[in-house]
Design a protein around this motif. Structure first.
Motif, PDB file in Angstrom:
ATOM      1  N   GLU A   1      -8.335   4.196  11.768  1.00 24.13           N
ATOM      2  CA  GLU A   1      -9.800   3.412  11.455  1.00 24.13           C
ATOM      3  C   GLU A   1      -9.894   2.586  10.209  1.00 24.13           C
ATOM      4  O   GLU A   1     -10.596   1.467  10.401  1.00 24.13           O
ATOM      5  N   ALA A   2      -9.101   2.887   9.167  1.00 25.78           N
ATOM      6  CA  ALA A   2      -9.041   2.104   8.187  1.00 25.78           C
ATOM      7  C   ALA A   2      -8.445   0.654   8.532  1.00 25.78           C
ATOM      8  O   ALA A   2      -8.611  -0.500   7.908  1.00 25.78           O
ATOM      9  N   ALA A   3      -7.296   0.708   9.366  1.00 21.65           N
ATOM     10  CA  ALA A   3      -6.454  -0.500   9.511  1.00 21.65           C
ATOM     11  C   ALA A   3      -7.546  -1.262  10.343  1.00 21.65           C
ATOM     12  O   ALA A   3      -7.431  -2.618  10.397  1.00 21.65           O
ATOM     13  N   LYS A   4      -8.577  -0.858  11.128  1.00 17.88           N
ATOM     14  CA  LYS A   4      -9.466  -1.714  11.857  1.00 17.88           C
ATOM     15  C   LYS A   4     -10.553  -2.126  11.045  1.00 17.88           C
ATOM     16  O   LYS A   4     -10.830  -3.291  10.971  1.00 17.88           O
ATOM     17  N   ASN A   5     -11.112  -1.159  10.271  1.00 16.89           N
ATOM     18  CA  ASN A   5     -12.390  -1.483   9.392  1.00 16.89           C
ATOM     19  C   ASN A   5     -12.252  -1.375   8.161  1.00 16.89           C
ATOM     20  O   ASN A   5     -13.211  -1.755   7.257  1.00 16.89           O
ATOM     21  N   GLY A   6     -11.554  -0.536   7.663  1.00 17.18           N
ATOM     22  CA  GLY A   6     -11.528  -0.038   6.063  1.00 17.18           C
ATOM     23  C   GLY A   6     -10.846  -1.544   5.056  1.00 17.18           C
ATOM     24  O   GLY A   6     -10.259  -2.424   5.463  1.00 17.18           O
ATOM     25  N   SER A   7     -10.968  -0.918   3.897  1.00 17.47           N
ATOM     26  CA  SER A   7     -10.452  -2.114   3.006  1.00 17.47           C
ATOM     27  C   SER A   7      -8.780  -1.670   2.752  1.00 17.47           C
ATOM     28  O   SER A   7      -8.390  -0.615   3.031  1.00 17.47           O
ATOM     29  N   VAL A   8      -7.942  -2.542   2.206  1.00 16.95           N
ATOM     30  CA  VAL A   8      -6.675  -2.543   2.180  1.00 16.95           C
ATOM     31  C   VAL A   8      -6.447  -1.333   1.185  1.00 16.95           C
ATOM     32  O   VAL A   8      -5.379  -0.640   1.208  1.00 16.95           O
ATOM     33  N   GLU A   9      -7.149  -1.212   0.248  1.00 16.33           N
ATOM     34  CA  GLU A   9      -7.071  -0.145  -0.698  1.00 16.33           C
ATOM     35  C   GLU A   9      -7.283   1.252  -0.249  1.00 16.33           C
ATOM     36  O   GLU A   9      -6.393   2.026  -0.585  1.00 16.33           O
ATOM     37  N   GLN A  10      -8.079   1.363   0.908  1.00 14.43           N
ATOM     38  CA  GLN A  10      -8.076   2.636   1.463  1.00 14.43           C
ATOM     39  C   GLN A  10      -6.944   2.706   2.246  1.00 14.43           C
ATOM     40  O   GLN A  10      -6.305   3.957   2.429  1.00 14.43           O
ATOM     41  N   LEU A  11      -6.415   1.835   2.909  1.00 10.87           N
ATOM     42  CA  LEU A  11      -5.389   2.001   3.792  1.00 10.87           C
ATOM     43  C   LEU A  11      -4.067   2.364   3.004  1.00 10.87           C
ATOM     44  O   LEU A  11      -3.047   3.154   3.499  1.00 10.87           O
ATOM     45  N   GLU A  12      -3.709   1.707   1.702  1.00  9.65           N
ATOM     46  CA  GLU A  12      -2.819   2.029   0.812  1.00  9.65           C
ATOM     47  C   GLU A  12      -2.762   3.523   0.448  1.00  9.65           C
ATOM     48  O   GLU A  12      -1.590   4.084   0.513  1.00  9.65           O
ATOM     49  N   ALA A  13      -3.849   3.948   0.167  1.00 13.54           N
ATOM     50  CA  ALA A  13      -4.047   5.262  -0.375  1.00 13.54           C
ATOM     51  C   ALA A  13      -3.796   6.592   1.050  1.00 13.54           C
ATOM     52  O   ALA A  13      -2.928   7.247   0.619  1.00 13.54           O
ATOM     53  N   ILE A  14      -4.241   6.062   1.968  1.00  7.22           N
ATOM     54  CA  ILE A  14      -3.773   7.070   3.352  1.00  7.22           C
ATOM     55  C   ILE A  14      -2.395   6.945   3.520  1.00  7.22           C
ATOM     56  O   ILE A  14      -1.635   7.885   3.796  1.00  7.22           O
ATOM     57  N   GLN A  15      -1.902   5.534   3.473  1.00  6.34           N
ATOM     58  CA  GLN A  15      -0.427   5.476   3.718  1.00  6.34           C
ATOM     59  C   GLN A  15       0.489   6.284   2.747  1.00  6.34           C
ATOM     60  O   GLN A  15       1.435   6.957   3.269  1.00  6.34           O
ATOM     61  N   GLU A  16       0.211   5.987   1.596  1.00  3.76           N
ATOM     62  CA  GLU A  16       0.842   6.840   0.549  1.00  3.76           C
ATOM     63  C   GLU A  16       1.041   8.547   0.764  1.00  3.76           C
ATOM     64  O   GLU A  16       1.826   8.963   0.566  1.00  3.76           O
ATOM     65  N   ARG A  17      -0.348   8.931   1.164  1.00  3.47           N
ATOM     66  CA  ARG A  17      -0.426  10.283   1.220  1.00  3.47           C
ATOM     67  C   ARG A  17       0.279  10.867   2.580  1.00  3.47           C
ATOM     68  O   ARG A  17       1.001  11.770   2.532  1.00  3.47           O
ATOM     69  N   LEU A  18       0.400   9.960   3.495  1.00  2.00           N
ATOM     70  CA  LEU A  18       1.179  10.332   4.934  1.00  2.00           C
ATOM     71  C   LEU A  18       2.486  10.043   4.782  1.00  2.00           C
ATOM     72  O   LEU A  18       3.323  11.114   5.199  1.00  2.00           O
ATOM     73  N   VAL A  19       3.110   9.414   3.967  1.00  2.13           N
ATOM     74  CA  VAL A  19       4.441   9.179   3.843  1.00  2.13           C
ATOM     75  C   VAL A  19       5.111  10.411   3.008  1.00  2.13           C
ATOM     76  O   VAL A  19       5.863  10.982   3.541  1.00  2.13           O
ATOM     77  N   VAL A  20       4.242  11.015   2.277  1.00  2.00           N
ATOM     78  CA  VAL A  20       4.835  12.281   1.606  1.00  2.00           C
ATOM     79  C   VAL A  20       4.694  13.382   2.340  1.00  2.00           C
ATOM     80  O   VAL A  20       5.549  14.365   2.523  1.00  2.00           O
TER      81      VAL A  20
END
Length: 374
Positions: free
Chosen positions: A353-372
């Motif tokens: 959802e963030a990849a489509k409509n969110g900010s890059v900062e939101q995407l970075e935060a979710i990506q960091e959590r997912l990688v962990v």
């Protein structure tokens, strides 16, 4: 089968043809690659029996081969521009010329196989599923959809086969299956064959069509060959040629035999290895570790695309992170830690959802959590 059911099926056949062809034809218009590979397979398999020493022995089939060789050129011209496109057209013209000259059947088969492999390589055409299909219900599926023509055991002797032109394929005939890959069988099931009673089975799911193709691909070998193949595979035979499922589903016996010969081994060994893998596709299943690595890599790709402003590409990569990565590891993870599986799944949804409509900062935060979590 009762006489009543036999005549019901016979009456329904033209209706089924009318119902299925328009839908699949539109799919072929949108992406000519699948129909193109199917035509090459069909000509490579069906042309050889139509001529003998330069003489036509089956005028009807021969005329069809002439028509289909023209269709190959037509479909090639609809493919996207590519640096090798002209050489592919030259190869297709050679096939058409050879058929018009009534060339030797083996020569035409070699040409069609070579062009098919070149197209798969040049255009990156995917010729296999991401995971092996579920085979538990495939026998019932075959009996309800295929046995009326191909016979209950696949010998081409079903109750509707008598008088059918061309006759239904005999899946036990290695002569006909020699140059045919699982993908070729899947293509035929998906698209049907124009001007024949072989209808398209697009109403079946993708997994069901792969399962049917995999099942009938196993008919043409015996237990002795399978036992040989198992031993050779365990010894490392042709391992570099079979890395994943598309390698398996895109390979014919003719190709596997050629690989064995090039390695200085008897061609039967190549045939044996392929026969074993067709019966044991789980040998090539992507590991959970590799699936998670794919997921992490695609998340990074998605984030990079989002930073560049390519939201469509970012969402596509995010979807791939799930479908081509995490989803393949889910069945194992749910047994070990269901809550972890759910947490990752929820964050994957948020990331898309963030990849489509969110900010890059939101995407970075979710990506960091997912990688962990991954």
């Amino acid at each position: 089968m009762s006489k009543l059911n036999f005549y019901k099926l016979l009456t329904l056949m033209p209706v089924l043809l009318l119902l299925h062809w328009p839908v699949v034809s539109q799919a072929a218009v949108n992406d000519p690659s699948q129909r193109l590979l199917q035509m090459l397979d069909y000509v490579g398999v069906d042309y050889p029996p139509t001529v003998d020493n330069g003489e036509v022995v089956d005028p009807v089939e021969y005329a069809e081969m002439e028509e289909f060789s023209g269709e190959i050129i037509h479909l090639l011209k609809k493919m996207p521009a590519h640096e090798h496109r002209q050489s592919s057209l030259a190869s297709a013209a050679e096939i058409q010329s050879g058929i018009s000259r009534r060339a030797n059947g083996d020569d035409i088969s070699r040409l069609t196989q070579a062009l098919k492999q070149a197209l798969i390589s040049n255009y990156g055409i995917v010729v296999g599923p991401t995971r092996a299909p579920e085979m538990g219900a495939v026998r019932t599926l075959f009996e309800s959809n295929c046995a009326s023509c191909h016979g209950i055991m696949g010998y081409g002797d079903g109750p509707l086969a008598d008088g059918m032109e061309p006759p239904p394929g005999n899946f036990h005939d290695m002569g006909r299956q020699h140059t045919r890959s699982i993908y070729d069988l899947y293509n035929t099931i998906t698209l049907g064959v124009p001007e024949t009673p072989m209808i398209a089975f697009a109403h079946l799911s993708d997994e069901q069509r792969w399962a049917l193709a995999l099942m009938v691909s196993r008919y043409s070998v015996d237990d002795a060959l399978l036992a040989m193949g198992k031993t050779l595979w365990q010894q490392g035979m042709l391992r570099s040629h079979f890395q994943d499922l598309p390698d398996l589903t895109g390979t014919s016996y003719a190709m596997a035999e050629a690989w064995a010969l090039s390695a200085g081994k008897p061609e039967q060994q190549g045939r044996a290895v392929l026969a074993y893998l067709r019966n044991n596709p789980q040998e090539l299943e992507i590991s959970d570790h590799a699936a998670l690595d794919t997921s992490i890599a695609m998340l990074a790709t998605s984030l990079e695309l989002a930073r560049k402003g390519d939201r469509k590409g970012a969402h596509s990569a995010a979807l791939s992170a799930y479908l081509d990565g995490f989803e393949l590891a889910e069945p194992s993870l749910v047994v070990v830690d269901k809550q972890l599986k759910l947490a990752i799944e929820k964050d994957m949804i948020r990331f898309r959802e963030a990849a489509k409509n969110g900010s890059v900062e939101q995407l970075e935060a979710i990506q960091e959590r997912l990688v962990v979590l991954l």
